[in-house]
Scaffold this motif. Structure first.
Motif, PDB file in Angstrom:
ATOM      1  N   LEU A  11      40.943  69.301   7.010  1.00  0.00           N
ATOM      2  CA  LEU A  11      40.976  68.427   5.841  1.00  0.00           C
ATOM      3  C   LEU A  11      39.911  68.862   4.835  1.00  0.00           C
ATOM      4  O   LEU A  11      38.720  68.910   5.157  1.00  0.00           O
ATOM      5  N   GLY A  14      38.761  66.505  -0.217  1.00  0.00           N
ATOM      6  CA  GLY A  14      37.684  65.735  -0.850  1.00  0.00           C
ATOM      7  C   GLY A  14      37.109  66.479  -2.050  1.00  0.00           C
ATOM      8  O   GLY A  14      36.912  67.684  -1.999  1.00  0.00           O
ATOM      9  N   GLN A  74      47.478  67.514  -0.815  1.00  0.00           N
ATOM     10  CA  GLN A  74      47.501  66.046  -0.782  1.00  0.00           C
ATOM     11  C   GLN A  74      47.409  65.589  -2.238  1.00  0.00           C
ATOM     12  O   GLN A  74      46.392  65.813  -2.899  1.00  0.00           O
ATOM     13  N   LEU A  78      44.185  59.372  -0.614  1.00  0.00           N
ATOM     14  CA  LEU A  78      44.387  57.990  -0.175  1.00  0.00           C
ATOM     15  C   LEU A  78      43.792  57.757   1.205  1.00  0.00           C
ATOM     16  O   LEU A  78      44.079  56.748   1.829  1.00  0.00           O
ATOM     17  N   THR A  80      41.982  59.632   5.098  1.00  0.00           N
ATOM     18  CA  THR A  80      42.113  60.736   6.058  1.00  0.00           C
ATOM     19  C   THR A  80      43.482  60.758   6.747  1.00  0.00           C
ATOM     20  O   THR A  80      43.993  61.828   7.063  1.00  0.00           O
ATOM     21  N   ALA A  83      45.819  62.325   4.378  1.00  0.00           N
ATOM     22  CA  ALA A  83      45.579  63.772   4.323  1.00  0.00           C
ATOM     23  C   ALA A  83      46.339  64.477   5.450  1.00  0.00           C
ATOM     24  O   ALA A  83      46.955  65.521   5.242  1.00  0.00           O
ATOM     25  N   TYR A 102      37.314  68.727   9.741  1.00  0.00           N
ATOM     26  CA  TYR A 102      36.946  68.685   8.324  1.00  0.00           C
ATOM     27  C   TYR A 102      36.467  70.048   7.844  1.00  0.00           C
ATOM     28  O   TYR A 102      35.780  70.770   8.576  1.00  0.00           O
ATOM     29  N   GLY A 103      36.770  70.344   6.597  1.00  0.00           N
ATOM     30  CA  GLY A 103      36.346  71.626   6.016  1.00  0.00           C
ATOM     31  C   GLY A 103      34.893  71.679   5.597  1.00  0.00           C
ATOM     32  O   GLY A 103      34.392  72.741   5.228  1.00  0.00           O
ATOM     33  N   ASP A 104      34.201  70.549   5.652  1.00  0.00           N
ATOM     34  CA  ASP A 104      32.808  70.535   5.166  1.00  0.00           C
ATOM     35  C   ASP A 104      31.796  70.370   6.304  1.00  0.00           C
ATOM     36  O   ASP A 104      30.689  69.904   6.080  1.00  0.00           O
ATOM     37  N   TYR A 141      28.631  55.843   9.527  1.00  0.00           N
ATOM     38  CA  TYR A 141      29.717  56.431  10.325  1.00  0.00           C
ATOM     39  C   TYR A 141      30.574  55.323  10.911  1.00  0.00           C
ATOM     40  O   TYR A 141      30.101  54.201  11.144  1.00  0.00           O
ATOM     41  N   ASN A 172      31.877  57.921  15.288  1.00  0.00           N
ATOM     42  CA  ASN A 172      32.997  58.845  15.155  1.00  0.00           C
ATOM     43  C   ASN A 172      32.548  60.087  14.394  1.00  0.00           C
ATOM     44  O   ASN A 172      32.165  60.012  13.237  1.00  0.00           O
ATOM     45  N   ALA A 173      32.612  61.229  15.056  1.00  0.00           N
ATOM     46  CA  ALA A 173      32.214  62.476  14.405  1.00  0.00           C
ATOM     47  C   ALA A 173      33.281  62.952  13.428  1.00  0.00           C
ATOM     48  O   ALA A 173      33.001  63.728  12.521  1.00  0.00           O
ATOM     49  N   GLY A 174      34.507  62.498  13.621  1.00  0.00           N
ATOM     50  CA  GLY A 174      35.574  62.831  12.678  1.00  0.00           C
ATOM     51  C   GLY A 174      36.610  63.793  13.236  1.00  0.00           C
ATOM     52  O   GLY A 174      37.715  63.878  12.718  1.00  0.00           O
ATOM     53  N   TYR A 200      43.259  55.045   6.964  1.00  0.00           N
ATOM     54  CA  TYR A 200      42.229  55.585   7.851  1.00  0.00           C
ATOM     55  C   TYR A 200      42.860  56.284   9.051  1.00  0.00           C
ATOM     56  O   TYR A 200      43.602  55.663   9.821  1.00  0.00           O
ATOM     57  N   LEU A 201      42.516  57.517   9.275  1.00  0.00           N
ATOM     58  CA  LEU A 201      42.973  58.215  10.474  1.00  0.00           C
ATOM     59  C   LEU A 201      42.433  57.535  11.735  1.00  0.00           C
ATOM     60  O   LEU A 201      43.050  57.579  12.805  1.00  0.00           O
TER      61      LEU A 201
HETATM   62  C1  UD1 Z   1      35.220  59.667   8.179  1.00  0.00           C
HETATM   63  C2  UD1 Z   1      35.704  58.728   9.269  1.00  0.00           C
HETATM   64  C3  UD1 Z   1      34.497  58.070   9.930  1.00  0.00           C
HETATM   65  C4  UD1 Z   1      33.580  59.131  10.486  1.00  0.00           C
HETATM   66  C5  UD1 Z   1      33.189  60.124   9.414  1.00  0.00           C
HETATM   67  C6  UD1 Z   1      32.458  61.287  10.028  1.00  0.00           C
HETATM   68  C7  UD1 Z   1      37.845  57.893   8.498  1.00  0.00           C
HETATM   69  C8  UD1 Z   1      38.560  56.750   7.911  1.00  0.00           C
HETATM   70  N1  UD1 Z   1      36.542  57.722   8.673  1.00  0.00           N
HETATM   71  O1  UD1 Z   1      34.612  58.878   7.187  1.00  0.00           O
HETATM   72  O2  UD1 Z   1      34.914  57.216  10.979  1.00  0.00           O
HETATM   73  O3  UD1 Z   1      32.426  58.514  11.057  1.00  0.00           O
HETATM   74  O4  UD1 Z   1      34.351  60.650   8.732  1.00  0.00           O
HETATM   75  O5  UD1 Z   1      31.968  62.142   9.046  1.00  0.00           O
HETATM   76  O6  UD1 Z   1      38.451  58.892   8.827  1.00  0.00           O
HETATM   77  N2  UD1 Z   1      39.697  63.885   3.113  1.00  0.00           N
HETATM   78  C9  UD1 Z   1      40.866  64.341   2.574  1.00  0.00           C
HETATM   79  N3  UD1 Z   1      41.678  63.454   1.908  1.00  0.00           N
HETATM   80  C10 UD1 Z   1      41.361  62.138   1.788  1.00  0.00           C
HETATM   81  C11 UD1 Z   1      40.145  61.686   2.343  1.00  0.00           C
HETATM   82  C12 UD1 Z   1      39.341  62.574   3.012  1.00  0.00           C
HETATM   83  O7  UD1 Z   1      41.207  65.538   2.660  1.00  0.00           O
HETATM   84  O8  UD1 Z   1      42.140  61.413   1.186  1.00  0.00           O
HETATM   85  C13 UD1 Z   1      38.847  64.840   3.827  1.00  0.00           C
HETATM   86  C14 UD1 Z   1      37.507  65.068   3.141  1.00  0.00           C
HETATM   87  O9  UD1 Z   1      37.573  66.199   2.285  1.00  0.00           O
HETATM   88  C15 UD1 Z   1      36.582  65.326   4.313  1.00  0.00           C
HETATM   89  C16 UD1 Z   1      37.189  64.522   5.452  1.00  0.00           C
HETATM   90  O10 UD1 Z   1      38.534  64.287   5.091  1.00  0.00           O
HETATM   91  O11 UD1 Z   1      36.557  66.680   4.689  1.00  0.00           O
HETATM   92  C17 UD1 Z   1      36.475  63.197   5.728  1.00  0.00           C
HETATM   93  O12 UD1 Z   1      36.547  62.391   4.591  1.00  0.00           O
HETATM   94  P1  UD1 Z   1      35.342  61.440   4.157  1.00  0.00           P
HETATM   95  O13 UD1 Z   1      35.723  60.757   2.915  1.00  0.00           O
HETATM   96  O14 UD1 Z   1      34.068  62.184   4.199  1.00  0.00           O
HETATM   97  O15 UD1 Z   1      35.360  60.378   5.348  1.00  0.00           O
HETATM   98  P2  UD1 Z   1      34.200  59.374   5.717  1.00  0.00           P
HETATM   99  O16 UD1 Z   1      34.278  58.206   4.840  1.00  0.00           O
HETATM  100  O17 UD1 Z   1      32.921  60.103   5.800  1.00  0.00           O
END
Ligand code: UD1
Ligand code: MG
Length: 450
Positions: A11, A14, A74, A78, A80, A83, A102-104, A141, A172-174, A200-201
């Motif tokens: 993903l 962002g 995407q 809207l 994760t 995504a 995640y890509g970051d 988190y 949650n590390a993601g 939310y994923l």
């Molecule tokens: C997310 C998790 C959270 C976790 C955290 C860890 C969800 C709902 N929450 O939160 O539980 O503790 O990561 O870092 O998943 N992205 C997309 N499209 C979107 C939204 C996000 O591609 O519509 C990508 C972002 O580029 C990023 C990743 O998904 O790489 C995570 O998105 P981010 O918005 O950072 O999620 P958090 O709110 O940090």
């Protein structure tokens, strides 16, 4: 050996607004490689059957960076879960394991990803496995709710959590691994009725449970999943990556006298018994063979250095510098796009660009290859066993034959044959007593000023 096919969904849609950058966040570099480049390398180590990177609509640069691997767009961010939904077409008909990451988060390691995949094949056949962690500061988190029997019951996002839930330290590390057969059934049932109004994923866990499926959690190191949101975190992750790379370099037999002052790139290769003095910068693409000494304040990028060579202090080796064994490069020497054969010495104050230098040649102090005429670059070819006197300008294109000698201060514009002496400078005149007469005239001891 893995028996179940694997797909990876990265993903990266962002925008990363907090970076305050004109470029997509995942293109910022850590140890000389983009963040997404690090993640892709880690993912490739698992040898997945499919990989897809989810990007935003205006992220062609990210698509080019990950090519030839495919991307899915995407349209709007809207959440994760949305995504992951964007990757649906790319995964059409896929029934293996699906790893979402995640890509970051460039520090994540393939062993951790492998542990998640392994847990997916637990006898309880979980629909999803989540990477958990206990960071020093759980901050915002998502929190993991785990049953007394150790089963993952739900993930609650910080903004939606009760005070009791916020007090949980397991986060949650993601990263997650899904059973591909059940993934999109679950994704399709995720709604956006929550504090952020996002899909939310993390809701996958509750939905899986409601369908009678189990979920599991694997605990990992919080530093591995540190993400970058702002430049300060970019610097923190760079620091952690440098620590990791320095360790690897030392573990493979190089001495870093003062590790904290040596900057490495993701692909720096240092041979056995290489000694690196304090304050050296390795840009990308540097390969150093065994028994090389790199003295302080050197900067190297896309170069190869042969066994037994000595570099610096204060040397700059630019792309295409290719040094054979036992070459000596001293202080204030710049070398670019040049092959230097074994045993040659360039010890002081020189620029060698677009050149070839044979074996056992000595390049005197202040020698310059004049490779550029304002329009094009030209080559200088110097043979073996040549002696180039100090302060020589070699005006390219020009060739100097084997064993030739060039007198100091020469400007060499024509080719020099093997074994020849070339001297190209104004002939010296000596006027006996002139200095004395001059001083006498200036101090008035001598009347005749005419
Ligand atoms: C997310 C998790 C959270 C976790 C955290 C860890 C969800 C709902 N929450 O939160 O539980 O503790 O990561 O870092 O998943 N992205 C997309 N499209 C979107 C939204 C996000 O591609 O519509 C990508 C972002 O580029 C990023 C990743 O998904 O790489 C995570 O998105 P981010 O918005 O950072 O999620 P958090 O709110 O940090
Ligand atoms: Mg985040």
């Amino acid at each position: 050996m893995r028996h179940t096919p694997l797909a990876c969904v990265v993903l990266a849609a962002g925008r990363g607004t907090r970076m305050k950058s004109a470029y997509p966040k995942v293109l910022h570099r850590i140890a000389g490689r983009t963040m997404i480049g690090h993640v892709m390398a880690t993912v490739q180590a698992l040898d997945p059957d499919h990989t897809v990177v989810v990007i935003g609509p205006d992220m062609d640069a990210v698509a080019r960076e990950v090519a030839p691997l495919p991307t899915a767009v995407q349209a709007r961010q809207l959440g994760t879960a949305d995504a992951v939904r964007a990757a649906r077409e790319s995964l059409a008909g896929f029934t293996g394991d699906v790893l979402v990451l995640y890509g970051d988060t460039p520090l994540v390691q393939s062993e951790t990803l492998q542990a998640l995949i392994t847990a997916r094949h637990h006898p309880s056949d979980p629909a999803v496995v989540v990477l958990g962690m206990r960071p020093n500061d759980p901050a915002r988190y998502g929190r993991l709710v785990v049953s007394p029997r150790g089963e993952l019951e739900k993930i609650i996002e910080y903004l939606d959590a009760t005070p009791d839930e916020r007090a949980l330290t397991l986060c949650n590390a993601g990263l997650m691994v899904f059973d591909g057969m059940r993934l999109f059934d679950i994704i399709d049932r995720i709604g956006n009725d929550n504090a952020k109004g996002e899909y939310y994923l993390t809701d996958a866990v509750t939905i899986a449970r409601a369908s009678g499926y189990s979920s599991r959690m694997v605990e990992g190191s919080p530093t591995e999943v540190l993400g970058v949101n702002a430049r300060v975190e970019l610097a923190e992750i760079e620091h952690l990556m440098q620590t990791r790379l320095r360790r690897l370099a030392m573990d493979s037999g190089a001495t870093l006298v003062d590790p904290s002052s040596v900057h490495l790139s993701h692909d720096t290769r240092l041979g056995r018994d290489v000694v690196v003095a304090p304050n050296v910068v390795f840009g990308p693409g540097v390969e150093v063979e065994d028994d090389v000494e790199i003295r302080s304040f050197c900067h190297l990028e896309h170069v190869r250095i042969g066994t037994g060579s000595t570099i610096g202090p204060f040397a700059r080796l630019r792309p295409g510098a290719d040094l054979a064994a036992d070459v000596q490069v001293g202080n204030f020497v710049e070398i670019k796009n040049s092959r230097i054969e074994s045993g040659s010495k360039i010890n002081h104050l020189s620029y060698i660009g677009d050149a070839a230098i044979g074996a056992g040649t000595n390049i005197g102090a202040g020698t310059i290859t004049c490779n550029y005429d304002g329009f094009a670059k030209h080559r200088t070819d110097i043979g073996s066993g040549v002696f180039v006197g100090s302060n020589t300008a070699l005006v390219a294109p020009v060739t100097v034959g084997d064993q030739a000698i060039i007198g100091a201060g020469s400007v060499i514009t024509n080719d020099v044959a093997d074994n020849a002496l070339a001297v190209g400078r104004a002939r010296q005149r000596v006027l006996g007593g002139w200095a004395e007469r001059f001083r006498d005239m200036k101090t008035g001891k001598r009347a005749d000023s005419t």
